[in-house]
Design an enzyme around this catalytic site. Structure first.
Site, PDB file in Angstrom:
ATOM      1  N   ARG A  76      75.473  58.109  42.902  1.00  0.00           N
ATOM      2  CA  ARG A  76      75.587  57.346  44.150  1.00  0.00           C
ATOM      3  C   ARG A  76      75.857  58.272  45.339  1.00  0.00           C
ATOM      4  O   ARG A  76      77.017  58.665  45.608  1.00  0.00           O
ATOM      5  CB  ARG A  76      76.697  56.308  44.046  1.00  0.00           C
ATOM      6  CG  ARG A  76      76.858  55.459  45.306  1.00  0.00           C
ATOM      7  CD  ARG A  76      75.751  54.482  45.520  1.00  0.00           C
ATOM      8  NE  ARG A  76      75.642  53.515  44.428  1.00  0.00           N
ATOM      9  CZ  ARG A  76      74.620  52.690  44.277  1.00  0.00           C
ATOM     10  NH1 ARG A  76      73.596  52.740  45.118  1.00  0.00           N
ATOM     11  NH2 ARG A  76      74.589  51.838  43.263  1.00  0.00           N
ATOM     12  N   ARG A 102      64.706  59.826  39.318  1.00  0.00           N
ATOM     13  CA  ARG A 102      66.042  60.186  39.827  1.00  0.00           C
ATOM     14  C   ARG A 102      67.067  60.356  38.704  1.00  0.00           C
ATOM     15  O   ARG A 102      68.158  60.864  38.922  1.00  0.00           O
ATOM     16  CB  ARG A 102      66.539  59.170  40.841  1.00  0.00           C
ATOM     17  CG  ARG A 102      66.814  57.778  40.281  1.00  0.00           C
ATOM     18  CD  ARG A 102      67.477  56.876  41.327  1.00  0.00           C
ATOM     19  NE  ARG A 102      67.586  55.489  40.867  1.00  0.00           N
ATOM     20  CZ  ARG A 102      68.321  54.567  41.486  1.00  0.00           C
ATOM     21  NH1 ARG A 102      68.977  54.880  42.590  1.00  0.00           N
ATOM     22  NH2 ARG A 102      68.379  53.329  41.021  1.00  0.00           N
ATOM     23  N   HIS A 172      65.884  58.885  49.367  1.00  0.00           N
ATOM     24  CA  HIS A 172      66.854  57.804  49.644  1.00  0.00           C
ATOM     25  C   HIS A 172      68.166  58.400  50.181  1.00  0.00           C
ATOM     26  O   HIS A 172      69.213  58.330  49.520  1.00  0.00           O
ATOM     27  CB  HIS A 172      67.083  57.051  48.325  1.00  0.00           C
ATOM     28  CG  HIS A 172      67.797  55.743  48.444  1.00  0.00           C
ATOM     29  ND1 HIS A 172      69.083  55.617  48.896  1.00  0.00           N
ATOM     30  CD2 HIS A 172      67.413  54.488  48.132  1.00  0.00           C
ATOM     31  CE1 HIS A 172      69.453  54.343  48.865  1.00  0.00           C
ATOM     32  NE2 HIS A 172      68.455  53.647  48.423  1.00  0.00           N
ATOM     33  N   ASP A 216      69.491  45.830  55.312  1.00  0.00           N
ATOM     34  CA  ASP A 216      68.548  46.377  54.328  1.00  0.00           C
ATOM     35  C   ASP A 216      67.150  46.116  54.864  1.00  0.00           C
ATOM     36  O   ASP A 216      66.592  45.046  54.727  1.00  0.00           O
ATOM     37  CB  ASP A 216      68.736  45.684  52.978  1.00  0.00           C
ATOM     38  CG  ASP A 216      68.066  46.453  51.850  1.00  0.00           C
ATOM     39  OD1 ASP A 216      68.312  46.115  50.678  1.00  0.00           O
ATOM     40  OD2 ASP A 216      67.291  47.408  52.145  1.00  0.00           O
ATOM     41  N   GLU A 275      66.271  56.420  55.127  1.00  0.00           N
ATOM     42  CA  GLU A 275      65.394  56.944  54.077  1.00  0.00           C
ATOM     43  C   GLU A 275      63.963  57.067  54.586  1.00  0.00           C
ATOM     44  O   GLU A 275      63.440  56.136  55.199  1.00  0.00           O
ATOM     45  CB  GLU A 275      65.433  55.994  52.879  1.00  0.00           C
ATOM     46  CG  GLU A 275      66.830  55.610  52.427  1.00  0.00           C
ATOM     47  CD  GLU A 275      66.865  54.310  51.641  1.00  0.00           C
ATOM     48  OE1 GLU A 275      65.873  54.007  50.946  1.00  0.00           O
ATOM     49  OE2 GLU A 275      67.889  53.601  51.728  1.00  0.00           O
TER      50      GLU A 275
HETATM   51  O1  TA6 Z   1      67.080  51.539  49.941  1.00  0.00           O
HETATM   52  C1  TA6 Z   1      67.785  50.339  49.975  1.00  0.00           C
HETATM   53  C2  TA6 Z   1      67.836  49.756  48.566  1.00  0.00           C
HETATM   54  O2  TA6 Z   1      66.545  49.442  48.104  1.00  0.00           O
HETATM   55  C3  TA6 Z   1      68.766  48.544  48.591  1.00  0.00           C
HETATM   56  O3  TA6 Z   1      68.049  47.333  48.415  1.00  0.00           O
HETATM   57  C4  TA6 Z   1      69.749  48.831  47.453  1.00  0.00           C
HETATM   58  O4  TA6 Z   1      69.246  48.335  46.230  1.00  0.00           O
HETATM   59  C5  TA6 Z   1      69.773  50.363  47.503  1.00  0.00           C
HETATM   60  O5  TA6 Z   1      68.408  50.709  47.651  1.00  0.00           O
HETATM   61  C6  TA6 Z   1      70.465  51.054  46.359  1.00  0.00           C
HETATM   62  O6  TA6 Z   1      69.741  50.909  45.169  1.00  0.00           O
HETATM   63  P1  TA6 Z   1      70.398  51.528  43.802  1.00  0.00           P
HETATM   64  O7  TA6 Z   1      69.432  51.198  42.732  1.00  0.00           O
HETATM   65  O8  TA6 Z   1      70.545  53.012  44.017  1.00  0.00           O
HETATM   66  O9  TA6 Z   1      71.738  50.856  43.681  1.00  0.00           O
END
Ligand code: TA6
Length: 304
Positions: A76, A102, A172, A216, A275
Site C-alpha cells: 500500500r 504488481r 498508481h 475516485d 496516477e
Molecule cells: O486508482 C483508484 C482505484 O482504482 C480505486 O478505485 C481503489 O480501488 C484504488 O485504486 C486502490 O486499489 P487497491 O486494489 O490497490 O486497493
C-alpha cells in the site's frame, strides 16, 4: 524469499554508495538508490517504487505505516504497477484487481549511472504459465527507475506474440501531501472524467481538483502534465508523462480508509493518488512486435 539473494544481486548490479540491494521485512528484496540529490527505494516484487525523497524536501511518495510486506501481496503506497488491466478485470471478478504484475517477482536486468550522475535500475517480467493462466498472451515488460532531483519511471510493454495486446494500465502513484484538504491538482480543468463514486457518470472538471470526501475519478484524454499544489508543505509536485492518456485521482477518505487493513485510519489526510496511465476509453493496443512506453517524471518545486 524467492529469486536471487541480495548478496547475489549486489555482486552483479550494485554500484558502491549509489545502488545496493537489501532484504526488507518479510524477506522482500529491495533496491536502495542514492544520489546527492535524492534517494529512492524499489521493491523487486512488483517493480514497485516505495520511496522517493529529494534532499531537503519532505518525502514525495506516501507509504502506509500499515503496508504489508509479504510475497504475492500488494504493498500500500509508492507506485504500484497496474497491468494488463486497471481496476477490476473486465469480465472475471475472481481475477486480481489492477492485474497481476504488481505482486509478481520481477528480475533485475541492468543498472547504471547517467552522465549527469543519476542512478538507474531496470527490472523485467515476462509471461509464464502463472500469468498465462490469468491472461493468455506472451509479453515482456521492463520497468526502468531513474533517480536524480526528479524521479523517472518508465514502463515498457513489448508484444512478442502474433496477436494484438489490448490492455489498460496505470502507474498508481501515491503522493504524500501535508493535508489533502489543503491540496489542489491543477491542469485538469475542463477535462472529462468518469466519477467512480457516482456510478461512473461522465462529468467535466471545473477548476482545480480538490478533495473533501471520497474521490475516485478517471480523467480521459487528459493532458500530459498536472501539478499537485501541496500548500501545507509549501511545494508544488510536478507530474509529467508520455504515453498516458488518462489521469486518475483517488483518495479513499475516512470510511473507505477504515475498511483497508493495510491503511491507517488517519492516513487519508496525508495522501493523494495521482496516477498516469491508460484506462477505460483510453485502452492501449500493442501490435505484434511493437513496444508501448508509459513514462512518469515527477519532481518537487518549493514554493517560497
Ligand atoms: O486508482 C483508484 C482505484 O482504482 C480505486 O478505485 C481503489 O480501488 C484504488 O485504486 C486502490 O486499489 P487497491 O486494489 O490497490 O486497493
Amino acid at each position: 524469499m524467492n529469486g536471487p539473494s541480495p548478496l547475489s544481486l549486489n555482486e552483479h548490479f550494485a554500484i558502491p554508495g549509489q545502488l545496493t540491494f537489501v532484504a526488507r521485512a518479510g524477506g522482500l528484496p529491495l533496491a536502495e538508490l542514492r544520489t546527492p540529490d535524492a534517494t529512492a527505494q524499489v521493491a523487486l516484487q512488483g517493480a514497485q517504487v516505495l520511496a522517493f525523497h529529494p534532499q531537503g524536501s519532505a518525502p514525495v511518495l506516501f507509504l502506509s505505516r500499515r503496508a504489508i510486506y509479504a510475497p504475492a501481496t500488494a504493498i500500500r503506497g509508492g507506485i504500484p504497477l497496474c497491468w494488463p488491466w486497471f481496476g477490476p478485470h473486465p469480465t472475471d471478478p475472481t481475477k486480481p484487481q489492477h492485474g497481476f504484475v504488481r505482486t509478481a517477482a520481477w528480475s533485475v536486468l541492468a543498472s547504471g549511472l547517467r552522465e549527469d550522475g543519476a542512478v538507474w535500475l531496470r527490472l523485467e517480467l515476462t509471461d509464464s504459465p502463472t500469468t498465462r493462466a490469468l491472461w493468455p498472451y506472451p509479453f515482456r515488460l521492463t520497468l526502468t527507475v531513474t533517480v536524480s532531483r526528479a524521479l523517472r519511471v518508465e514502463l515498457e510493454v513489448h508484444n512478442p506474440g502474433d496477436a494484438p495486446l489490448a490492455c489498460t494500465e496505470a502507474l498508481h502513484t501515491y503522493y504524500h501531501v501535508g493535508s489533502v484538504t489543503a491540496t489542489a491538482v491543477q491542469g485538469l480543468e475542463g477535462v472529462a472524467y468518469a466519477d467512480k463514486v457516482d456510478d461512473g457518470r461522465r462529468k467535466y472538471q471545473a477548476g482545480p481538483v480538490t478533495v473533501a470526501g471520497e474521490t475516485d475519478r478517471v480523467y480521459l484524454d487528459a493532458p500530459p502534465a498536472c501539478v499537485i499544489d501541496d500548500a501545507q508543505l509549501q511545494r508544488r509536485i510536478h507530474v509529467t508523462t508520455a504515453g498516458s492518456h488518462s489521469t486518475v485521482i483517488w483518495n479513499p477518505w475516512v470510511e473507505k480508509g477504515r475498511q483497508m487493513r493495510d491503511f491507517g485510519a488517519d492516513e487519508y489526510a496525508h495522501m493523494l493518488c495521482v496516477e498516469v496511465g491508460n484506462a477505460l476509453d483510453n485502452q492501449v493496443v500493442v501490435a505484434p512486435g511493437d513496444t508501448h512506453q508509459l513514462l512518469l517524471t515527477t519532481w518537487v518545486e518549493p514554493v517560497a
